[in-house]
Design a protein around this motif. Structure first.
Motif, PDB file in Angstrom:
ATOM      1  N   ARG A   1       0.817  -1.272   0.034  1.00  0.00           N
ATOM      2  CA  ARG A   1      -0.075  -0.134  -0.002  1.00  0.00           C
ATOM      3  C   ARG A   1       0.750   1.280  -0.059  1.00  0.00           C
ATOM      4  NH1 ARG A   1      -3.344  -3.083   3.567  1.00  0.00           N
ATOM      5  NH2 ARG A   1      -2.403  -2.127   5.372  1.00  0.00           N
ATOM      6  N   ARG A   2       1.755   1.106   0.709  1.00  0.00           N
ATOM      7  CA  ARG A   2       2.824   2.324   0.951  1.00  0.00           C
ATOM      8  C   ARG A   2       3.308   2.500  -0.482  1.00  0.00           C
ATOM      9  NH1 ARG A   2       3.774   7.356   2.209  1.00  0.00           N
ATOM     10  NH2 ARG A   2       5.970   7.554   2.892  1.00  0.00           N
ATOM     11  N   ALA A   3       3.989   1.392  -1.387  1.00  0.00           N
ATOM     12  CA  ALA A   3       4.643   1.554  -2.308  1.00  0.00           C
ATOM     13  C   ALA A   3       3.846   2.260  -3.320  1.00  0.00           C
ATOM     14  CB  ALA A   3       5.033   0.257  -2.763  1.00  0.00           C
ATOM     15  N   ARG A   4       2.559   1.883  -3.194  1.00  0.00           N
ATOM     16  CA  ARG A   4       1.402   2.642  -4.298  1.00  0.00           C
ATOM     17  C   ARG A   4       1.178   3.852  -4.067  1.00  0.00           C
ATOM     18  NH1 ARG A   4      -2.116  -2.902  -5.104  1.00  0.00           N
ATOM     19  NH2 ARG A   4      -0.584  -3.902  -6.294  1.00  0.00           N
ATOM     20  N   GLU A   5       1.302   4.114  -2.641  1.00  0.00           N
ATOM     21  CA  GLU A   5       1.200   5.661  -2.428  1.00  0.00           C
ATOM     22  C   GLU A   5       2.267   6.334  -2.916  1.00  0.00           C
ATOM     23  OE1 GLU A   5      -0.583   5.208   2.093  1.00  0.00           O
ATOM     24  OE2 GLU A   5       1.148   6.322   1.907  1.00  0.00           O
ATOM     25  N   LEU A   6       3.516   5.939  -2.733  1.00  0.00           N
ATOM     26  CA  LEU A   6       4.790   6.571  -3.253  1.00  0.00           C
ATOM     27  C   LEU A   6       4.624   6.722  -4.841  1.00  0.00           C
ATOM     28  CD1 LEU A   6       7.372   5.470  -0.635  1.00  0.00           C
ATOM     29  CD2 LEU A   6       6.316   7.840  -1.079  1.00  0.00           C
ATOM     30  N   ARG A   7       4.149   5.677  -5.417  1.00  0.00           N
ATOM     31  CA  ARG A   7       4.045   5.400  -6.845  1.00  0.00           C
ATOM     32  C   ARG A   7       3.259   6.871  -7.192  1.00  0.00           C
ATOM     33  NH1 ARG A   7       0.280   1.126  -8.936  1.00  0.00           N
ATOM     34  NH2 ARG A   7      -0.985   2.312  -7.751  1.00  0.00           N
ATOM     35  N   ASP A   8       2.050   6.969  -6.651  1.00  0.00           N
ATOM     36  CA  ASP A   8       1.167   7.927  -7.358  1.00  0.00           C
ATOM     37  C   ASP A   8       1.725   9.346  -6.739  1.00  0.00           C
ATOM     38  OD1 ASP A   8      -0.405   5.880  -8.043  1.00  0.00           O
ATOM     39  OD2 ASP A   8      -1.745   5.685  -6.181  1.00  0.00           O
ATOM     40  N   ALA A   9       2.325   9.404  -5.637  1.00  0.00           N
ATOM     41  CA  ALA A   9       3.068  10.893  -5.283  1.00  0.00           C
ATOM     42  C   ALA A   9       4.276  11.042  -6.376  1.00  0.00           C
ATOM     43  CB  ALA A   9       3.538  10.674  -3.850  1.00  0.00           C
ATOM     44  N   ALA A  10       4.851  10.085  -6.641  1.00  0.00           N
ATOM     45  CA  ALA A  10       5.877  10.199  -7.533  1.00  0.00           C
ATOM     46  C   ALA A  10       5.466  10.869  -8.945  1.00  0.00           C
ATOM     47  CB  ALA A  10       6.738   9.072  -7.843  1.00  0.00           C
ATOM     48  N   ALA A  11       4.367  10.178  -9.228  1.00  0.00           N
ATOM     49  CA  ALA A  11       3.744  10.655 -10.686  1.00  0.00           C
ATOM     50  C   ALA A  11       3.143  12.170 -10.544  1.00  0.00           C
ATOM     51  CB  ALA A  11       2.590   9.694 -11.076  1.00  0.00           C
ATOM     52  N   ARG A  12       2.509  12.570  -9.592  1.00  0.00           N
ATOM     53  CA  ARG A  12       1.779  13.646  -9.120  1.00  0.00           C
ATOM     54  C   ARG A  12       3.020  14.939  -9.181  1.00  0.00           C
ATOM     55  NH1 ARG A  12      -1.366  11.209  -5.600  1.00  0.00           N
ATOM     56  NH2 ARG A  12      -0.059  11.905  -3.888  1.00  0.00           N
ATOM     57  N   ALA A  13       4.507  14.380  -8.452  1.00  0.00           N
ATOM     58  CA  ALA A  13       5.535  15.274  -8.384  1.00  0.00           C
ATOM     59  C   ALA A  13       5.988  15.813  -9.959  1.00  0.00           C
ATOM     60  CB  ALA A  13       6.551  14.627  -7.740  1.00  0.00           C
ATOM     61  N   MET A  14       5.779  14.680 -10.771  1.00  0.00           N
ATOM     62  CA  MET A  14       6.454  14.932 -12.334  1.00  0.00           C
ATOM     63  C   MET A  14       5.553  15.562 -13.139  1.00  0.00           C
ATOM     64  SD  MET A  14       9.579  14.132 -11.886  1.00  0.00           S
ATOM     65  CE  MET A  14       9.979  13.874 -13.462  1.00  0.00           C
TER      66      MET A  14
ATOM     67  N   GLU B   1       2.457  18.251 -14.772  1.00  0.00           N
ATOM     68  CA  GLU B   1       2.548  19.752 -14.793  1.00  0.00           C
ATOM     69  C   GLU B   1       2.091  20.273 -13.535  1.00  0.00           C
ATOM     70  OE1 GLU B   1       0.849  20.846 -18.779  1.00  0.00           O
ATOM     71  OE2 GLU B   1       0.908  22.770 -17.820  1.00  0.00           O
ATOM     72  N   GLY B   2       2.670  21.108 -13.026  1.00  0.00           N
ATOM     73  CA  GLY B   2       2.336  21.706 -11.719  1.00  0.00           C
ATOM     74  C   GLY B   2       2.810  20.955 -10.526  1.00  0.00           C
ATOM     75  N   GLY B   3       3.299  19.675 -10.835  1.00  0.00           N
ATOM     76  CA  GLY B   3       3.743  18.967  -9.550  1.00  0.00           C
ATOM     77  C   GLY B   3       5.175  19.632  -9.205  1.00  0.00           C
ATOM     78  N   SER B   4       5.484  19.286  -7.638  1.00  0.00           N
ATOM     79  CA  SER B   4       6.584  19.790  -7.108  1.00  0.00           C
ATOM     80  C   SER B   4       7.966  19.783  -7.849  1.00  0.00           C
ATOM     81  CB  SER B   4       6.889  19.239  -5.659  1.00  0.00           C
ATOM     82  OG  SER B   4       7.080  17.957  -5.953  1.00  0.00           O
ATOM     83  N   SER B   5       8.236  18.652  -8.423  1.00  0.00           N
ATOM     84  CA  SER B   5       9.597  18.534  -9.131  1.00  0.00           C
ATOM     85  C   SER B   5       9.459  19.037 -10.387  1.00  0.00           C
ATOM     86  CB  SER B   5       9.733  16.726  -9.338  1.00  0.00           C
ATOM     87  OG  SER B   5       9.811  16.304  -8.088  1.00  0.00           O
TER      88      SER B   5
END
Ligand code: UDP
Length: 469
Positions: free
Chosen positions: A432-445, A447-451
């Motif tokens: 579950r945690r790995a999937r959370e981080l997967r989604d957060a990584a995609a959001r960061a990258m 448009e408009g994401g932090s990265s």
């Protein structure tokens, strides 16, 4: 970029796949996504290996490519540390770099990987600002920023530190888990790391291949810190599965036939080697776990956990020649062993892959997380022990395999950890945690994401730099 020619950025990478891959991905992204004019200077084998060539083919045509050769193995003794080898290769390239940069100037910025910081003064001679593309975690970057302080505060070896080290915003880490090249003050590489740590301060900024959700505390502290250049988390930058010559690899065909989420992928990166005794225990542990596995097996080495790093491929790579007798035959219904190199990104992106036993190299770590795969952290060398602490104790996306006092992880423990990852309650939590981080990584990258925003911020600075040239 709005008007005029796009800024010209020169990117310089160091040898070894763990640095070559992210720098090529980074340079490709500057050209493809930001439409910058890019020259990439990469150190490769001479000639480049098949894996290097395959990645280079994925670069946009617009990127100008210059290849510098690695120093040949004969220039080093068997005991030379890989970091020393990398630094010396980069040093030997500086005269050629100076003349190349002289021809390319004026340009907006030089971006170097952390082993190429000695190029910063070369760019400064030309009046060009340098940036670092840091290919590991923010926690490791923070260690680089605090190394002098740590060095001055304690006279002995870090493994004997009485208290864990607390880098700002990071989980505590025991001295013995700090990066391996600084574990022996008598080794010349220790002095090199101290010297290089100072060079960071000469950079205009540090782009780091990490993202907010993975290292929120460290990133906040780095943003607030004023004694070092500004830090821009721009990750996770990983290559696409199609760029690693994986198509048609037998292991992908084999994965196609396995149930969803059923296979544990085992790899110690481009350089990792286990001792023979440890390799045997791992083989027996995998067999005892009764889980499906895909294992990239490297020839064992008794003294050097990074023995495969610069090793050429050879006939000795046949796993049948070094795995326990009968192992391949007994496990053929459950597992597949491949020698030396698998198309890792494609493997981690495959639906059948459900877990990853990793040496915690930073690229492998990010590749696992981007694909939402939970981890077993099995660090070997470089900064991998720090990464393992971050993943297990802070990000809580990894299990650890506990070694006995003699340093050997026994087969029962390995089978326990793999069973736990693939079938246990803890495995479900990690998934579950790995999937959370997967989604957060995609959001960061996106448009408009932090990265994405951090990268645009730097590109904007380069653009202004171009306008003043
Ligand atoms: N890699 C791969 N196939 C392999 C082993 C490694 O494609 O069989 C790639 C992996 O995907 C990663 C890089 O090599 O991008 C290794 O970098 P990492 O930072 O994980 O570790 P290192 O090899 O530098 O220790």
């Amino acid at each position: 970029m709005e008007h005029g020619n796009p800024p010209h950025v020169v990117v310089l990478g160091s040898p070894g796949m763990g640095h070559f891959i992210p720098i090529v991905v980074f340079a490709g992204g500057l050209s493809r996504d930001l439409a910058l004019s890019v020259t990439l200077i990469a150190h490769t084998g001479d000639p480049p290996s098949a894996a290097e060539q395959s990645l280079l083919r994925s670069l946009p045509d617009a990127v100008d490519l210059v290849l510098f050769p690695q120093l040949p193995a004969e220039d080093f003794t068997a005991g030379t540390k890989i970091e020393d080898r990398v630094f010396r290769t980069v040093m030997s390239s500086l005269p050629r770099l100076r003349s190349l940069l002289g021809n390319l100037a004026p340009f907006a910025a030089l971006v170097v990987d952390p082993f190429c910081l000695d190029a910063i003064p070369v760019a400064a001679e030309l009046g060009v600002a340098s940036y670092v593309f840091f290919t590991s975690s923010c926690m490791s970057l923070s260690l680089a920023f605090h190394l002098h302080q740590l060095d001055a505060s304690f006279q002995g070896e870090f493994r004997d530190l009485p208290e864990p080290v607390r880098l700002p915003g990071c989980v505590s880490v025991h001295g013995k888990d700090l990066m391996e090249p600084i574990q022996d003050r008598g080794n010349p590489v220790y002095a090199t790391f101290l010297r290089i740590a100072e060079r960071f301060l000469e950079a205009e900024g540090v782009l780091v291949n990490s993202f907010e959700a993975l290292e929120p505390g460290a990133i906040k502290a780095l943003r607030e810190g004023s004694s070092h250049p500004p830090v821009y988390p721009v990750g996770p930058l990983i290559r696409a599965g199609s760029s690693d010559s994986g198509e048609g690899h037998e292991c992908l065909r084999w994965l196609d036939e396995q149930p969803v989420g059923s296979v544990v992928y085992v790899s110690f990166g481009s350089g990792g080697a286990l001792t023979r005794a440890q390799l045997y225990e791992l083989a027996m542990g995998l067999e005892a776990s009764r889980q499906r596995f895909l294992w990239v097996a490297n020839r064992p080495h008794e003294h050097d956990a990074s023995a495969t790093f610069f090793g050429a491929e050879s006939d000795d790579d046949d796993p049948g020649s070094f795995l326990p007798e009968g192992f391949l035959e007994r496990t053929k219904a459950l597992g597949l062993v491949v020698p030396r190199w698998a198309p890792q990104v494609a493997v981690l992106g495959h639906a059948a892959t459900g877990g990853f036993v990793t040496h915690c190299g930073w690229n492998s770590t990010l590749e696992g997380l981007v694909h939402g795969v939970p981890l077993i952290a099995w660090p070997l060398y470089a900064e991998q022990k720090m990464n393992a602490v971050l993943l297990a104790e802070d990000a809580k996306v990894a299990l650890r395999v506990e070694a006995d006092e003699d340093g050997l992880a026994r087969r029962e423990e390995i089978a326990r950890a793999i069973g736990c990852l693939m079938e246990g309650e803890e495995g479900k939590r990690l998934q579950r945690r790995a999937r959370e981080l997967r989604d957060a990584a995609a959001r960061a990258m996106e448009e408009g994401g932090s990265s994405c925003m951090a990268m645009l911020d730097v590109a904007e600075k380069w653009k202004r730099q171009r306008n003043t040239q």
